[in-house]
Write a protein that holds these residues in place. Structure first.
Motif, short mmCIF file in Angstrom:
data_model
loop_
_atom_site.label_atom_id
_atom_site.label_comp_id
_atom_site.label_asym_id
_atom_site.label_seq_id
_atom_site.Cartn_x
_atom_site.Cartn_y
_atom_site.Cartn_z
N MET A 89 0.94 -1.14 -0.26
CA MET A 89 -0.17 -0.04 -0.04
C MET A 89 1.03 1.08 -0.04
O MET A 89 0.73 2.11 -0.66
N HIS A 97 3.97 9.56 -6.31
CA HIS A 97 4.76 10.93 -6.30
C HIS A 97 6.16 10.80 -6.45
O HIS A 97 6.66 11.80 -6.61
N VAL A 214 -5.19 -2.36 -6.22
CA VAL A 214 -6.47 -1.64 -5.90
C VAL A 214 -6.17 -0.23 -5.78
O VAL A 214 -6.94 0.58 -6.50
N VAL A 215 -5.10 0.23 -5.53
CA VAL A 215 -4.61 1.68 -5.73
C VAL A 215 -4.29 2.22 -7.34
O VAL A 215 -4.91 3.06 -7.79
N GLN A 218 -7.52 2.63 -9.32
CA GLN A 218 -8.39 4.04 -9.15
C GLN A 218 -7.37 4.92 -9.86
O GLN A 218 -7.98 6.02 -10.14
N ARG A 219 -6.13 4.82 -9.75
CA ARG A 219 -5.32 5.97 -10.52
C ARG A 219 -5.24 5.72 -12.08
O ARG A 219 -4.53 6.53 -12.56
N ALA B 121 -8.40 -0.73 3.23
CA ALA B 121 -7.93 0.63 3.49
C ALA B 121 -7.19 1.02 2.37
O ALA B 121 -7.26 2.22 1.77
N SER B 122 -6.62 0.22 1.83
CA SER B 122 -5.77 0.64 0.44
C SER B 122 -6.74 1.16 -0.59
O SER B 122 -6.50 1.78 -1.38
N ALA B 123 -7.79 0.31 -0.82
CA ALA B 123 -8.81 0.38 -1.58
C ALA B 123 -9.56 1.78 -1.49
O ALA B 123 -9.81 2.48 -2.54
N LEU B 124 -9.77 2.03 -0.33
CA LEU B 124 -10.49 3.27 0.12
C LEU B 124 -9.66 4.47 -0.14
O LEU B 124 -10.45 5.75 -0.48
N THR B 125 -8.54 4.44 0.16
CA THR B 125 -7.47 5.75 0.26
C THR B 125 -6.93 5.70 -1.25
O THR B 125 -5.93 6.44 -1.33
N GLY B 126 -7.18 4.80 -2.13
CA GLY B 126 -6.54 4.64 -3.40
C GLY B 126 -6.32 5.95 -4.17
O GLY B 126 -5.47 6.21 -4.78
N ASN B 127 -7.45 6.57 -3.92
CA ASN B 127 -7.59 8.01 -4.73
C ASN B 127 -6.92 9.21 -3.88
O ASN B 127 -6.35 10.22 -4.34
N ALA B 128 -6.45 8.89 -2.57
CA ALA B 128 -5.84 10.01 -1.76
C ALA B 128 -4.50 9.82 -1.97
O ALA B 128 -3.80 9.24 -2.53
N GLY B 129 -3.70 10.70 -1.09
CA GLY B 129 -2.29 10.38 -1.01
C GLY B 129 -1.49 11.02 -1.99
O GLY B 129 -1.89 11.22 -2.98
#
Lengths: 278, 129
Positions: A89, A97, A214-215, A218-219, B121-129
Motif C-alpha cells: 500500500m 509521487h 486496488v490503488v 483507481q489511478r 483501507a488501500s482500496a478506499l484511500t487509493g485516490n488520496a495520498g
C-alpha cells in the motif's frame, strides 16, 4: 503501430517472459517491464500496472497447485502478509509521487539483484530451533519430502517481518512480485526450508499485489487494452514453464544466460533512468 | 505447536486451491472474450501508450464498466475480468478467515481479518495520498 500489431507483439513477448520467469523462478514481471518500456516505448506507469496484473494471475495459478501439495505454510503466509500488504500500500502510494526515472533506476537495481539471487545454490536447510515468537504465532510446522514429513522451526520473526515489509514496498512501487526478497526474508533470515519459502512466497505474492493493484486501478495505471495481452501471455508462458519444470531439472546454464540478459536489460533501465529518458 | 494437521486444515487448503484456480480461469476467459471484441472494433487504430494519461473514462468507474459490458465494449469486459482477478486473492483471504473460525483459531482469524482490513483501507484511500 496499430492496436492489433502491438497486441500480437506484447502477447508473444509476454509468453516468453512468463516462460523464462517460471523456469528461473524470477517471475514474469521482471522481463515484461523492460520489454514494454525499452522496446515498445510504453509509459512505465502502464507497464507497471499491466505487470502487476500478470503477477496476480501467475501467483494465484501456481499457488493453487502448491497449496494442494501441503508444502505451503498458510499460517506463516497469513502472518507475513500483514507486513507485505502494508508495504505494498505504501509502495503504490509512493509510486504516485516519485519521478518515473527514479522508478526505472530502482527497477534496474532490484532486477540485477534478483537475477544474481536466482544463481545461488539452493541447499535445503532444516532448522529445528524454535523461537518463542514462532511458538506464540504457531509458525513452526512440517512439510512433505521424499523421506516423509519433516518438522521445521522458524526463527528471527522480527527481522523476517521487516524484510517482508520492504518486499511489499518494492512490489507496490515497481509492479513486480518481489519473490526474491520474500525468499530472502524466509529462507535467509527466518531459516525456513527453501521449498517452503518459495511456495509460501508464491502464495503471498497474489495478496501483496492485490493490495497495490486496488490503488493502481483507481489511478488509471491498469489499462485494459495493454494489460489484456500481458496477462494472457505471461500466464500461458508460466503454465508452459511449469510443465517443462516437472519433466526436467532446471538447469544452471539457463539461469546464467538469463542472468546475463536481465543484467543487460537492467543496465538499460538504469541508463535511461539517469538520462531521464523514462 | 502447529505440527498436527487436522481435517479442517486440509479441507480449507483444498477449498483455497479451488478458489484460486476458478478465479484465475474465469477471469482469464472474460479477459480473452473482451480482448477479442476490443481487437475486432479497435484493432486498426493507432496506439498511444507513450504518455501517461490514465485510462478511458468508461473503464474508470463501476457504473462505466457495467454500462460498457451491457453495450459489449471490449475494454469494459477486459477490465471486469481484471477486477475479478484482483479480487481472487482477496476472496481467498475471506475463505481463510472462515477456515480459522471453524478451527476456533482466534489468533489467526484476527490476523486474517487484519490483512483484509489493510487491503480495504488501500482500496478506499487509493485516490488520496
Amino acid at each position: 503501430m496499430t492496436v492489433l500489431v502491438l497486441t500480437l507483439i506484447v502477447l508473444a513477448g509476454s509468453y516468453v517472459a512468463g516462460l523464462i520467469g517460471s523456469l528461473t523462478g524470477l517471475g514474469g514481471g521482471v522481463v515484461i517491464i523492460p520489454l514494454l518500456t525499452l522496446l515498445l516505448n510504453v509509459n512505465i506507469h502502464y507497464a507497471i500496472g499491466a505487470s502487476l496484473v500478470s503477477v496476480i494471475a501467475t501467483s494465484s495459478g501456481s499457488a493453487a497447485a502448491y497449496v494442494k501439495e501441503g508444502i505451503t505454510n498458510i499460517r506463516l503466509g497469513m502472518f507475513l502478509e500483514i507486513a507485505t500488504t502494508i508495504g505494498a500500500m505504501a509502495g503504490a502510494m509512493l509510486a504516485l509521487h516519485i519521478q518515473t526515472s527514479v522508478i526505472a533506476i530502482a527497477f534496474g537495481v532490484i532486477l540485477i539483484f534478483s537475477a544474481f539471487m536466482s544463481l545461488r545454490k539452493k541447499n535445503e536447510q532444516i532448522n529445528t530451533q524454535k523461537s518463542e515468537w514462532a511458538e506464540k504465532f504457531k509458525l513452526n510446522s512440517q512439510y512433505p519430502t521424499a523421506q516423509g514429513k519433516v518438522d521445521y522451526g522458524v526463527v528471527n520473526i522480527g527481522g523476517g517481518f521487516a524484510m517482508m515489509a520492504f518486499a511489499g514496498v518494492i512490489s507496490g512501487l515497481l509492479g513486480i512480485g518481489s519473490g526474491a526478497l520474500k525468499v530472502i526474508a524466509m529462507d535467509g533470515i527466518m531459516r525456513i526450508p527453501f521449498k517452503v519459502s518459495t511456495t509460501t512466497s508464491n502464495f503471498m505474492i497474489g495478496v501483496t499485489a492485490a493490495a497495490s493493484a486496488v490503488v493502481y486501478l483507481q489511478r488509471g495505471y491498469i489499462d485494459p487494452g495493454l494489460s489484456m495481452p500481458v496477462v494472457l501471455g505471461v500466464l500461458l508462458g508460466a503454465l508452459t514453464g511449469s510443465k517443462i519444470l516437472v519433466h526436467s531439472q532446471s538447469s544452471q546454464w539457463l539461469r546464467w544466460i538469463f542472468a546475463v540478459i536481465v543484467t543487460f536489460l537492467a543496465s538499460q533501465m538504469i541508463y535511461n533512468g539517469i538520462n531521464h529518458k523514462i | 505447536m502447529a505440527s498436527k494437521k487436522n481435517a479442517t486444515d486440509v479441507d480449507i487448503q483444498h477449498i483455497i486451491g479451488w478458489i484460486l484456480r476458478v478465479g484465475v480461469i474465469s477471469s482469464m476467459l472474460i479477459v480473452f472474450i473482451g480482448g477479442c471484441l476490443y481487437l475486432y472494433r479497435h484493432g486498426h487504430e493507432q496506439v498511444h501508450y507513450t504518455d501517461f494519461v490514465g485510462v478511458p473514462g468508461f473503464v474508470h468507474s463501476a457504473s462505466g464498466i457495467i454500462n460498457g459490458i451491457l453495450t459489449w465494449r471490449g475494454r469494459a469486459i477486459i477490465q471486469a475480468g481484471i477486477i475479478l482477478l484482483i479480487a481472487t486473492p482477496v476472496i481467498r483471504i475471506i475463505f481463510s478467515a472462515v477456515g480459522f473460525v471453524l478451527e476456533k483459531d482466534w489468533l489467526y482469524t484476527g490476523i486474517t481479518l487484519l490483512v483484509l482490513a489493510i487491503i480495504l483501507a488501500s482500496a478506499l484511500t487509493g485516490n488520496a495520498g
